[in-house]
Design a protein around this motif. Structure first.
Motif, PDB file in Angstrom:
ATOM      1  N   ARG A  32      -5.701  -5.557   0.212  1.00 52.56           N
ATOM      2  CA  ARG A  32      -4.721  -4.019   0.052  1.00 52.56           C
ATOM      3  C   ARG A  32      -4.113  -4.618   1.092  1.00 52.56           C
ATOM      4  O   ARG A  32      -4.452  -4.976   2.577  1.00 52.56           O
ATOM      5  CB  ARG A  32      -5.620  -2.639   0.005  1.00 52.56           C
ATOM      6  CG  ARG A  32      -6.198  -2.370  -1.468  1.00 52.56           C
ATOM      7  CD  ARG A  32      -7.560  -1.455  -0.346  1.00 52.56           C
ATOM      8  NE  ARG A  32      -8.041  -0.800  -1.851  1.00 52.56           N
ATOM      9  CZ  ARG A  32      -9.421  -1.759  -1.945  1.00 52.56           C
ATOM     10  NH1 ARG A  32      -9.420  -2.421  -0.692  1.00 52.56           N
ATOM     11  NH2 ARG A  32      -9.771  -0.867  -3.158  1.00 52.56           N
TER      12      ARG A  32
ATOM     13  N   TYR B 196      -3.877  -2.363  -6.944  1.00 48.15           N
ATOM     14  CA  TYR B 196      -4.447  -3.538  -6.426  1.00 48.15           C
ATOM     15  C   TYR B 196      -5.693  -3.293  -7.393  1.00 48.15           C
ATOM     16  O   TYR B 196      -5.814  -4.190  -7.687  1.00 48.15           O
ATOM     17  CB  TYR B 196      -5.326  -2.489  -5.257  1.00 48.15           C
ATOM     18  CG  TYR B 196      -5.821  -3.443  -4.589  1.00 48.15           C
ATOM     19  CD1 TYR B 196      -5.700  -4.207  -4.074  1.00 48.15           C
ATOM     20  CD2 TYR B 196      -7.372  -3.270  -4.930  1.00 48.15           C
ATOM     21  CE1 TYR B 196      -6.825  -4.913  -3.781  1.00 48.15           C
ATOM     22  CE2 TYR B 196      -8.738  -3.742  -4.263  1.00 48.15           C
ATOM     23  CZ  TYR B 196      -8.649  -4.750  -4.118  1.00 48.15           C
ATOM     24  OH  TYR B 196      -9.458  -5.309  -3.372  1.00 48.15           O
TER      25      TYR B 196
ATOM     26  N   SER C  35       1.153  -1.183  -0.309  1.00 48.52           N
ATOM     27  CA  SER C  35      -0.166  -0.055  -0.097  1.00 48.52           C
ATOM     28  C   SER C  35       0.683   1.245   0.310  1.00 48.52           C
ATOM     29  O   SER C  35       0.377   2.777  -0.133  1.00 48.52           O
ATOM     30  CB  SER C  35      -0.943  -0.437   1.467  1.00 48.52           C
ATOM     31  OG  SER C  35      -1.982  -1.163   0.797  1.00 48.52           O
TER      32      SER C  35
ATOM     33  N   GLU D 297      -3.936   2.559  -4.987  1.00 45.80           N
ATOM     34  CA  GLU D 297      -5.168   1.974  -5.405  1.00 45.80           C
ATOM     35  C   GLU D 297      -4.892   1.375  -7.174  1.00 45.80           C
ATOM     36  O   GLU D 297      -5.823   0.293  -7.610  1.00 45.80           O
ATOM     37  CB  GLU D 297      -6.005   2.653  -5.517  1.00 45.80           C
ATOM     38  CG  GLU D 297      -7.734   2.443  -5.564  1.00 45.80           C
ATOM     39  CD  GLU D 297      -8.548   1.722  -4.563  1.00 45.80           C
ATOM     40  OE1 GLU D 297      -9.114   0.460  -5.270  1.00 45.80           O
ATOM     41  OE2 GLU D 297      -7.822   1.118  -3.306  1.00 45.80           O
TER      42      GLU D 297
END
Length: 341
Positions: free
Chosen positions: A213, A196, A184, A193
């Motif tokens: 995450r 991910y 992260s 993000e």
């Protein structure tokens, strides 16, 4: 006793030199990633206490021996926490020496894990427990049953490539379910993000893969501070030990993980060292480490760093051969949104 405040983002020139000297006297190094520092000065304008922050991590907190007993550590930490809250960061971490545990507990921090050299703390009493609950909630019920062989990969995927997909497929040959923890840290070329989502899209057809995450509890080399360990080679080993011990003691047992999968890393010395430390540490906790050779295309190992280099050049002809369609479209769209020149 009254103390003056000096603060900045970050210090420069003579103020920076004074700060470095004060930290050195307190057996700390200045961390060059610091974004904000606060110092308390006595009537002679000498630093008597200091603390700094970078992202959601508090760093370089020190109080002069002669100024202890005035609550200066509390003043510094309170100011840093206020700064973090103003930045919208509610989950605050710190890494310190184990002998500082009681002091930081009194200032509202809770231990996550302690090794011989490092204490990892957070400002949430149940922060780690909430993290584990989320991992379990994201997992199919079958993956939490006893008797299953559960594996794990920790990845950055900057961006997700066919090489990552290959490693996932190889890992699935050796386990019933595979947890994939995506780092992260937002200091990668592509943000956390987006990375991910690219992993999720890249393995969406593999029902036995569970993508998570990683939050703040899977520690990357980029986020780990080394300012309180003088020998930097030892600091890197301490980073590996902390991260792997946290995984082995507190994450793997909760998810029933007994296998950890990695790809060979011929190009990055830090990752290569981490893989070697993994092979030494995790088996002590009953976790088998399996290392796979990286996928090659036309004699060259598929590498996210190569993809980033081609991306910078706009060379999508090469990129399309080594990434899934979902990653390719993401890169094309992202490149088109970048300002020209």
């Amino acid at each position: 006793m009254e103390f003056m405040r000096l603060e900045g983002r970050p210090f420069r020139g003579k103020e920076l030199e004074r700060l470095k000297e004060f930290l050195a006297c307190n057996h700390l190094d200045y961390d060059h990633e610091i974004e904000y520092t606060i110092c308390l000065l006595d009537e002679n304008c000498q630093i008597v206490a200091t603390g700094s922050a970078h992202d959601n991590v508090l760093k370089c907190i020190a109080v002069d021996q002669a100024a202890r007993g005035f609550g200066l550590a509390a003043t510094i930490v309170s100011a840093l926490v206020q700064y973090e809250f103003e930045k919208g960061r509610s989950h605050i971490l710190l890494y310190t020496k184990p002998e500082n545990q009681e002091m930081f507990e009194n200032l509202g921090f809770y231990g996550v894990l302690k090794t011989g050299e490092i204490l990892f703390m957070e400002n949430r009493k149940e922060g780690f427990d909430q993290f584990i609950r989320r991992l379990k909630e994201e997992s199919p019920k079958e993956a939490l049953l006893t008797g299953q062989v559960i594996g794990c990969m920790v990845v950055n995927c900057n961006p997700f490539t066919n090489g990552h997909r290959y490693l996932v497929e190889q890992a699935l040959n050796h386990c019933d379910y595979l947890h994939v923890l995506v780092l992260s840290d937002d200091r990668s070329f592509f943000n956390a993000e987006d990375r991910y989502q690219l992993v999720k899209e890249g393995v969406h057809d593999l029902s036995r893969v569970i993508v998570h995450r990683s939050s703040d509890f899977v520690i990357s080399a980029a986020t780990f501070p080394t300012y309180f360990i003088k020998e930097k080679a030892q600091a890197q080993k301490a980073n590996c030990l902390l991260d792997l011990t946290l995984f082995a003691r507190r994450i793997a047992p909760e998810l029933g993980i007994t296998k950890r999968f990695v790809g060979t890393e011929p190009n990055c010395a830090i990752t290569g060292q981490y893989n070697e430390e993994m092979k030494q540490i995790l088996p002590q906790y009953g976790i088998q480490v399996m290392e796979f050779e990286r996928k090659e295309i036309k004699g060259t190992a598929v590498s996210a760093s190569l993809v980033r280099a081609w991306y910078e050049k706009g060379d999508f002809k090469h990129i399309k051969d080594v990434v899934p369609e979902t990653t390719l479209q993401y890169l094309i769209n992202k490149k088109s949104q970048r300002p020209k020149g």
